[in-house]
Design an enzyme around this catalytic site. Structure first.
Site, PDB file in Angstrom:
ATOM      1  N   MET A  98       0.815  -1.215   0.000  1.00  0.00           N
ATOM      2  CA  MET A  98       0.000   0.000   0.000  1.00  0.00           C
ATOM      3  C   MET A  98       0.854   1.273   0.000  1.00  0.00           C
ATOM      4  O   MET A  98       2.048   1.241   0.292  1.00  0.00           O
ATOM      5  CB  MET A  98      -0.909   0.020   1.226  1.00  0.00           C
ATOM      6  CG  MET A  98      -1.938  -1.089   1.257  1.00  0.00           C
ATOM      7  SD  MET A  98      -2.970  -1.061   2.744  1.00  0.00           S
ATOM      8  CE  MET A  98      -3.993   0.388   2.431  1.00  0.00           C
ATOM      9  N   HIS A  99       0.202   2.389  -0.313  1.00  0.00           N
ATOM     10  CA  HIS A  99       0.688   3.751  -0.070  1.00  0.00           C
ATOM     11  C   HIS A  99       1.820   4.239  -0.981  1.00  0.00           C
ATOM     12  O   HIS A  99       2.094   5.437  -1.022  1.00  0.00           O
ATOM     13  CB  HIS A  99       1.161   3.927   1.378  1.00  0.00           C
ATOM     14  CG  HIS A  99       0.226   3.442   2.418  1.00  0.00           C
ATOM     15  ND1 HIS A  99      -1.079   3.841   2.496  1.00  0.00           N
ATOM     16  CD2 HIS A  99       0.419   2.565   3.451  1.00  0.00           C
ATOM     17  CE1 HIS A  99      -1.667   3.248   3.534  1.00  0.00           C
ATOM     18  NE2 HIS A  99      -0.791   2.465   4.119  1.00  0.00           N
ATOM     19  N   ASP A 133      -2.704  -4.963  -0.112  1.00  0.00           N
ATOM     20  CA  ASP A 133      -2.244  -6.235   0.447  1.00  0.00           C
ATOM     21  C   ASP A 133      -3.007  -6.624   1.709  1.00  0.00           C
ATOM     22  O   ASP A 133      -3.315  -7.804   1.918  1.00  0.00           O
ATOM     23  CB  ASP A 133      -0.735  -6.212   0.707  1.00  0.00           C
ATOM     24  CG  ASP A 133      -0.263  -5.045   1.557  1.00  0.00           C
ATOM     25  OD1 ASP A 133      -1.089  -4.240   2.042  1.00  0.00           O
ATOM     26  OD2 ASP A 133       0.968  -4.931   1.742  1.00  0.00           O
TER      27      ASP A 133
END
Length: 499
Positions: free
Chosen positions: A81-82, A240
């Site tokens: 992520m991110h 995820d």
């Protein structure tokens, strides 16, 4: 028999699972790639390495596959992520991706709060401004690399870029978009208000889709290079953690997950967006239709254990290195560890804090230190559970996935510290299985993800809490919670001495 491929694009490697309609793993491949760390707090990757290693993994799967490539009906993704991937007008990468565990953006987080106010940010995104999120990274590039920012046409997250290279289509799913700090998670749309206030062109934000939606097919070029069929459908996939939840059957209220990988996650399903955790834990869109989940994060979970192995048993296997842990009593003979080797996320959003061993004396041996590290990681995860329980959630059973499931002593430790039944699944590939399930659901194999889970997921073993150890750990957890406040000011003063 029909098959799907679940691709889990992690921080250190991409893992690919080939699964059939019965939920059986036919084959699996893992391909690693490096992290670029130029200085303390920086963590980047070359997006091309994700594409190359994913393509290499697909080629390996197809080379070993005994069926017709057209039998592989779908591909879907789980992704770290991110991470910020900036693309120009030709969808070419403008700079290395800034990853989720990069902590350079403390100043940008303050800027977000000053511009929007914490209360308004939480009302829109349900999450606080943290260094790991995508929006602060975007603002950092805007401030420090303006020429690159001016060339940016759009941004995506890591798995979205790999999916683009497979299909030629750019999208972002709701579960990953929720972790950018730019999306209104209730409305499932980009927040024009946030973009306008922070001076971000809303056109930078890519089209949004559900995790189970088909977004394209494999391009002819990628089909030729990997052996896939150009008829293979590509399903959007999810973050995820959302995929880990799907692959672990966390698909209804009351279901809770503990995942120990590089980072550690405690995640619980929510059927609505109306809970108020005051930003103390994350609140994201799930990969399921109209689902959400709350989540607490230990920034360096397995990473803390890997670090300590590097410095105390580099040439040993993990099994050999950890072989004496079971001979150490609960509490590691009075030795306590806080897993802040990379800062912390929940409940302390603190990029400056660092790890501590507390209570060392000459009687302690290496096995005590190893157990203390394992206990400290589990204590950190327990802080998230304490927040959930403090908000009225009843948690009696927790599905455990990730590297933490490879050691039964650690699974029992989780049962004792969490004071809950721990369930180990027959497959430890949570996010990859979740991605494959999204592929199966997106291809229409099942009428719901719950029915897919009934076919794909099975329990291997359960661990029940030991009442005596529960008492010991309850007392130690209170001491553990004191360490952060006791060491915070010292770590703040040490920042200037770090490389």
């Amino acid at each position: 028999m029909k098959c799907v491929i679940g691709i889990d694009l992690g921080t250190s490697a991409v893992k690919l699972l080939l699964m059939n309609q019965k939920g059986k793993i036919i084959d699996e491949v893992s391909k690693s790639y490096p992290v670029i760390q130029e200085k303390a707090g920086y963590s980047e990757q070359d997006p091309q390495s994700w594409v190359e290693q994913t393509a290499a993994g697909l080629s390996d799967l197809l080379r070993n596959f005994k069926g017709n490539p057209e039998d592989i009906e779908g591909i879907s993704f789980s992704g770290q992520m991110h991470g910020l991937v900036l693309l120009d007008e030709n969808n070419e990468v403008l700079r290395p991706a800034i990853l989720w565990n990069d902590t350079r953006t403390t100043e940008e987080c303050r800027d977000i709060y000053e511009a929007l106010g914490e209360e308004r940010l939480l009302a829109i995104t349900k999450n606080p401004a943290l260094e790991g999120f995508t929006l602060p990274k975007l603002l950092w590039v805007k401030k420090h690399e303006p020429k690159i920012y001016e060339k940016a046409k759009t941004f995506v997250l890591p798995k979205d870029y790999v999916r683009y290279k497979l299909t030629g289509e750019l999208h972002m799913d709701y579960s990953d978009a929720a972790g950018t700090l730019l999306m209104d998670i209730s409305k499932k749309e980009w927040s024009k208000e946030i973009c306008d206030i922070l001076g971000i062109d809303e056109k930078l934000c890519p089209p949004l889709v559900a995790s189970y939606e088909k977004v394209g097919n494999v391009t002819s070029e990628m089909a030729i290079s990997t052996g896939l069929s150009a008829s293979t459908a590509v399903i959007a996939g999810g973050a995820d953690n959302a995929c880990g939840a799907i692959g672990s059957g966390i698909l209804e209220d009351g279901k809770t997950l503990c995942s120990i990988g590089t980072s550690g996650v405690v995640l619980s399903y929510e059927s609505s967006d109306d809970k108020d955790f005051q930003g103390r834990v994350h609140y994201f869109n799930h990969g399921t239709p109209d689902g959400y989940y709350t989540m607490g994060v230990t920034l360096a979970a397995g990473d803390s254990l890997s670090w300590f192995k590097e410095v105390s048993g580099k040439d040993e296997s993990f099994e050999e290195w950890m072989s004496d842990v079971g001979r150490v009593p609960a509490g590691s003979n009075g030795l306590l560890f806080t897993p802040y080797v990379s800062g912390e996320r929940t409940p302390h959003a603190d990029a400056a804090i660092r790890a501590s061993f507390i209570g060392m004396d000459r009687s302690h041996e290496r096995k005590d230190f190893i157990r203390a590290v394992m206990e400290g990681i589990t204590f950190s995860l327990n802080e998230s559970l304490a927040i959930f329980r403090g908000n009225g959630k009843e948690i009696n059973t927790i599905v455990s996935i990730g590297g933490g499931t490879k050691n039964e002593e650690w699974l029992q430790m989780q049962a004792d510290i969490f004071n809950a039944k721990i369930v180990k699944l027959a497959s430890e590939q949570g996010p990859g299985v979740g991605a494959a399930m999204l592929g199966a659901y997106g291809c229409g194999w099942f009428p719901s993800l719950k029915e897919c889970a009934a076919e794909f997921i099975s329990v291997e073993k359960e661990f029940l809490p030991d009442p005596e150890k529960v008492k010991v750990y309850k007392a130690l957890f209170e001491v553990y919670q004191d360490v952060y406040q006791a060491t915070k000011s010292m770590n703040d003063k040490l920042v200037k001495f770090r490389k």
